[in-house]
Motif scaffolding. Structure first.
Motif, PDB file in Angstrom:
ATOM      1  N   SER A 126       0.830  -1.212   0.000  1.00 20.05           N
ATOM      2  CA  SER A 126       0.000   0.000   0.000  1.00 20.05           C
ATOM      3  C   SER A 126       0.858   1.253   0.000  1.00 20.05           C
ATOM      4  CB  SER A 126      -0.927  -0.002   1.219  1.00 20.05           C
ATOM      5  OG  SER A 126      -1.805  -1.109   1.186  1.00 20.05           O
ATOM      6  N   ARG A 127       1.951   1.257   0.741  1.00 17.46           N
ATOM      7  CA  ARG A 127       2.843   2.410   0.766  1.00 17.46           C
ATOM      8  C   ARG A 127       3.495   2.632  -0.592  1.00 17.46           C
ATOM      9  NH1 ARG A 127       6.272   0.433   5.668  1.00 17.46           N
ATOM     10  NH2 ARG A 127       7.810   1.926   4.857  1.00 17.46           N
ATOM     11  N   ILE A 128       3.858   1.544  -1.261  1.00 12.75           N
ATOM     12  CA  ILE A 128       4.433   1.695  -2.606  1.00 12.75           C
ATOM     13  C   ILE A 128       3.380   2.232  -3.573  1.00 12.75           C
ATOM     14  CG2 ILE A 128       5.444   0.432  -4.544  1.00 12.75           C
ATOM     15  CD1 ILE A 128       6.673  -1.509  -2.543  1.00 12.75           C
ATOM     16  N   ARG A 129       2.183   1.683  -3.492  1.00  9.18           N
ATOM     17  CA  ARG A 129       1.120   2.095  -4.404  1.00  9.18           C
ATOM     18  C   ARG A 129       0.757   3.560  -4.212  1.00  9.18           C
ATOM     19  NH1 ARG A 129      -3.905  -0.800  -2.661  1.00  9.18           N
ATOM     20  NH2 ARG A 129      -3.711   0.805  -1.050  1.00  9.18           N
ATOM     21  N   ASP A 130       0.628   4.000  -2.958  1.00  5.09           N
ATOM     22  CA  ASP A 130       0.171   5.354  -2.666  1.00  5.09           C
ATOM     23  C   ASP A 130       1.309   6.369  -2.586  1.00  5.09           C
ATOM     24  OD1 ASP A 130      -2.335   4.211  -2.483  1.00  5.09           O
ATOM     25  OD2 ASP A 130      -2.224   3.977  -0.300  1.00  5.09           O
ATOM     26  N   GLY A 131       2.552   5.878  -2.603  1.00  5.77           N
ATOM     27  CA  GLY A 131       3.682   6.793  -2.513  1.00  5.77           C
ATOM     28  C   GLY A 131       3.848   7.412  -1.147  1.00  5.77           C
ATOM     29  N   ARG A 132       3.394   6.724  -0.103  1.00  8.75           N
ATOM     30  CA  ARG A 132       3.512   7.257   1.255  1.00  8.75           C
ATOM     31  C   ARG A 132       4.889   6.944   1.826  1.00  8.75           C
ATOM     32  NH1 ARG A 132       0.674   4.444   4.349  1.00  8.75           N
ATOM     33  NH2 ARG A 132      -0.385   3.037   2.912  1.00  8.75           N
ATOM     34  N   GLY A 133       5.402   7.837   2.658  1.00  7.29           N
ATOM     35  CA  GLY A 133       6.698   7.621   3.277  1.00  7.29           C
ATOM     36  C   GLY A 133       7.835   7.832   2.291  1.00  7.29           C
ATOM     37  N   ARG A 134       8.970   7.275   2.625  1.00  5.27           N
ATOM     38  CA  ARG A 134      10.164   7.460   1.810  1.00  5.27           C
ATOM     39  C   ARG A 134      10.490   6.238   0.971  1.00  5.27           C
ATOM     40  NH1 ARG A 134      15.635   7.380   5.190  1.00  5.27           N
ATOM     41  NH2 ARG A 134      16.341   6.711   3.125  1.00  5.27           N
ATOM     42  N   ILE A 135       9.591   5.250   0.931  1.00  5.93           N
ATOM     43  CA  ILE A 135       9.945   3.984   0.315  1.00  5.93           C
ATOM     44  C   ILE A 135      10.219   4.138  -1.181  1.00  5.93           C
ATOM     45  CG2 ILE A 135       7.525   3.300  -0.081  1.00  5.93           C
ATOM     46  CD1 ILE A 135       8.471   0.422   0.673  1.00  5.93           C
ATOM     47  N   ARG A 136       9.450   4.984  -1.880  1.00  9.46           N
ATOM     48  CA  ARG A 136       9.653   5.144  -3.317  1.00  9.46           C
ATOM     49  C   ARG A 136      10.834   6.054  -3.636  1.00  9.46           C
ATOM     50  NH1 ARG A 136       3.687   5.401  -5.912  1.00  9.46           N
ATOM     51  NH2 ARG A 136       4.529   7.282  -6.886  1.00  9.46           N
ATOM     52  N   ARG A 137      11.374   6.730  -2.628  1.00 13.87           N
ATOM     53  CA  ARG A 137      12.556   7.555  -2.827  1.00 13.87           C
ATOM     54  C   ARG A 137      13.829   6.825  -2.442  1.00 13.87           C
ATOM     55  NH1 ARG A 137       9.358  10.944   0.305  1.00 13.87           N
ATOM     56  NH2 ARG A 137      10.944  10.926   1.958  1.00 13.87           N
ATOM     57  N   SER A 138      13.690   5.587  -1.941  1.00 12.52           N
ATOM     58  CA  SER A 138      14.839   4.841  -1.443  1.00 12.52           C
ATOM     59  C   SER A 138      15.127   3.649  -2.345  1.00 12.52           C
ATOM     60  CB  SER A 138      14.583   4.392   0.000  1.00 12.52           C
ATOM     61  OG  SER A 138      14.274   5.499   0.832  1.00 12.52           O
ATOM     62  N   GLY A 139      16.170   2.911  -1.979  1.00 17.31           N
ATOM     63  CA  GLY A 139      16.629   1.820  -2.805  1.00 17.31           C
ATOM     64  C   GLY A 139      16.108   0.469  -2.355  1.00 17.31           C
ATOM     65  N   VAL A 140      16.766  -0.586  -2.900  1.00 16.09           N
ATOM     66  CA  VAL A 140      16.361  -1.959  -2.601  1.00 16.09           C
ATOM     67  C   VAL A 140      16.567  -2.281  -1.125  1.00 16.09           C
ATOM     68  CG1 VAL A 140      16.848  -4.381  -3.118  1.00 16.09           C
ATOM     69  CG2 VAL A 140      16.815  -2.706  -4.960  1.00 16.09           C
ATOM     70  N   ASP A 141      17.628  -1.723  -0.521  1.00 17.89           N
ATOM     71  CA  ASP A 141      17.897  -2.029   0.885  1.00 17.89           C
ATOM     72  C   ASP A 141      16.781  -1.518   1.789  1.00 17.89           C
ATOM     73  OD1 ASP A 141      18.473   0.585   0.336  1.00 17.89           O
ATOM     74  OD2 ASP A 141      20.381   0.645   1.424  1.00 17.89           O
ATOM     75  N   TYR A 142      16.221  -0.337   1.471  1.00 19.95           N
ATOM     76  CA  TYR A 142      15.120   0.175   2.282  1.00 19.95           C
ATOM     77  C   TYR A 142      13.854  -0.665   2.073  1.00 19.95           C
ATOM     78  CZ  TYR A 142      12.020   3.439   4.653  1.00 19.95           C
ATOM     79  OH  TYR A 142      11.132   3.990   5.526  1.00 19.95           O
ATOM     80  N   LEU A 143      13.612  -1.136   0.847  1.00 22.64           N
ATOM     81  CA  LEU A 143      12.482  -2.033   0.596  1.00 22.64           C
ATOM     82  C   LEU A 143      12.631  -3.310   1.410  1.00 22.64           C
ATOM     83  CD1 LEU A 143       9.953  -2.980  -0.954  1.00 22.64           C
ATOM     84  CD2 LEU A 143      11.479  -3.718  -2.809  1.00 22.64           C
TER      85      LEU A 143
END
Length: 381
Positions: free
Chosen positions: A169-186
């Motif tokens: 859901s965070r990836i889909r909605d762009g919430r937080g920093r997850i879409r601004r970070s790399g594979v390690d943060y995922l």
């Protein structure tokens, strides 16, 4: 390949699972041999590709269709859901250049949680749990993470249940920093979801232990003891799964790895703190479950003592009555009271007076108080 909508979390089907199995190779088998369970669910690939600006989800795609995303500048999460298709698993291993032993660890389940480095691939194996919806207990399954420079591979046993929906859901909605970070943060976000999934399970065990405490005090039965041993066994399984995961997280935090940045290691330390909290809760519940066994044995002993005390009081009351009945039951021809008109009623009156006097005496001494007010005699509505 067509883009598919983001589905809601599917319902969990309740079933009992064995918590204490670990995988082991058959003697003499070749290293890297895949052991596909005949009952395993067919493999399905769900790919999520995202950048800071947008995110796309693709389901039921082939391994060849994933190839174009492996070296793309965007972040790609390839989720292999189900371990029942050997051809798909081997094809993924070939396209991603996975070491045969790495592929064996993620396919042959269950493995002990661990972390292994295979060249430019970092393998992390953890156990994920989820509470049952319509029964006591929990589901447990293995999740394998293969961390690569530009993409993340995950391997799940059961596609119908996991703890990853908040991350999706965070990836889909762009919430937080997850879409601004790399594979390690995922990877951190998914590991954090796995760790947090233990808390609802332990919360349910806290409620079960409270119910058992009331049952042990008020109405202990043989089934109560079986429930206590069941909880102790399940808590041991939880401890067995979470303890090595603490070592995995400590390795990710303390050991330098090019695939894990120092910034993400700070977040992983938070995961390690959560694991320590889980271990403290598990140990507390295990001690409570052990104390319930002692309380149960004490309650049974008190109940037995209560019955013995009651029978002793009854026997004591009837001892003088039995003596009188025995005396006048002797077949002597010349006994003073045999020809007395009121002898029969005098004998009854004497025995009644003695019985009432003994009951009054025992009541005055408080011998009936433990029996009449014992909470063990109360039953649950």
């Amino acid at each position: 390949m067509t883009q598919t909508p983001w589905p809601a979390q599917p319902a969990i089907t309740a079933q009992q699972e064995e918590y204490f199995n670990y995988y082991f190779d058959k003697p003499g088998s070749e290293p890297g041999t895949l052991r596909i369970d005949p009952k395993a669910i067919a493999s399905e690939i769900v790919l999520i590709d995202y950048t800071e600006a947008e995110a796309h989800r693709y389901s039921d795609i082939t391994p060849d269709e994933c190839l174009t995303y492996l070296e793309s500048p965007s972040i790609t999460w390839i989720d292999v859901r189900g371990l029942g298709s050997e051809d798909i698993l081997k094809k993924i291993g070939y396209l991603c250049h996975l070491h045969p032993l790495l592929l064996e660890d993620v396919v042959n389940v269950p493995q002990r949680p661990k972390i292994e480095q295979y060249g430019d691939h970092l393998l992390v194996v953890v156990q994920m749990v989820m509470p049952m919806e319509d029964a006591d207990g929990f589901f447990m399954e293995q999740v394998g993470f293969v961390i690569c420079p530009h993409y993340l591979l995950t391997f799940q046993e059961e596609p119908s249940r996991d703890s990853f929906e908040p991350v999706r859901s965070r990836i889909r909605d762009g919430r937080g920093r997850i879409r601004r970070s790399g594979v390690d943060y995922l990877t951190y976000a998914l590991l954090d979801a796995v760790i947090d999934g233990f808390f609802p399970v332990l919360e349910s065990y806290g409620e079960r232990i409270e119910r058992l405490e009331d049952e042990v005090i008020k109405n202990p039965t043989r089934q109560t003891l079986e429930k206590i041993y069941g909880i102790r066994r399940e808590l041991l399984a939880l401890r067995r799964s979470i303890w090595p995961q603490r070592n995995v997280l400590n390795s990710l935090v303390r050991e330098h790895n090019d695939l894990i940045s120092e910034d993400v290691q700070v977040y992983l330390r938070d995961c390690a703190d959560h694991v320590n909290q889980l271990l403290d809760i598990i140990e507390t519940y295990r001690e409570l479950a052990s104390s319930l066994t002692e309380i149960y044995m004490s309650a049974i002993s008190n109940r037995t003592s209560e019955v013995v005390n009651l029978l002793t009081i009854i026997s004591t009351i009837f001892i003088p009555l039995t003596f009188i009945a025995g005396v006048y039951g002797m077949n002597f021809k010349y006994m003073p009271e045999l020809n007395w008109q009121w002898g029969y009623w005098f004998c009854w009156g004497t025995m009644g007076t003695i019985a009432c006097a003994l009951v009054w005496l025992f009541w005055r001494k408080g011998w009936f108080d433990g029996f009449l007010s014992n909470p063990l005699r109360e039953t649950k509505n």
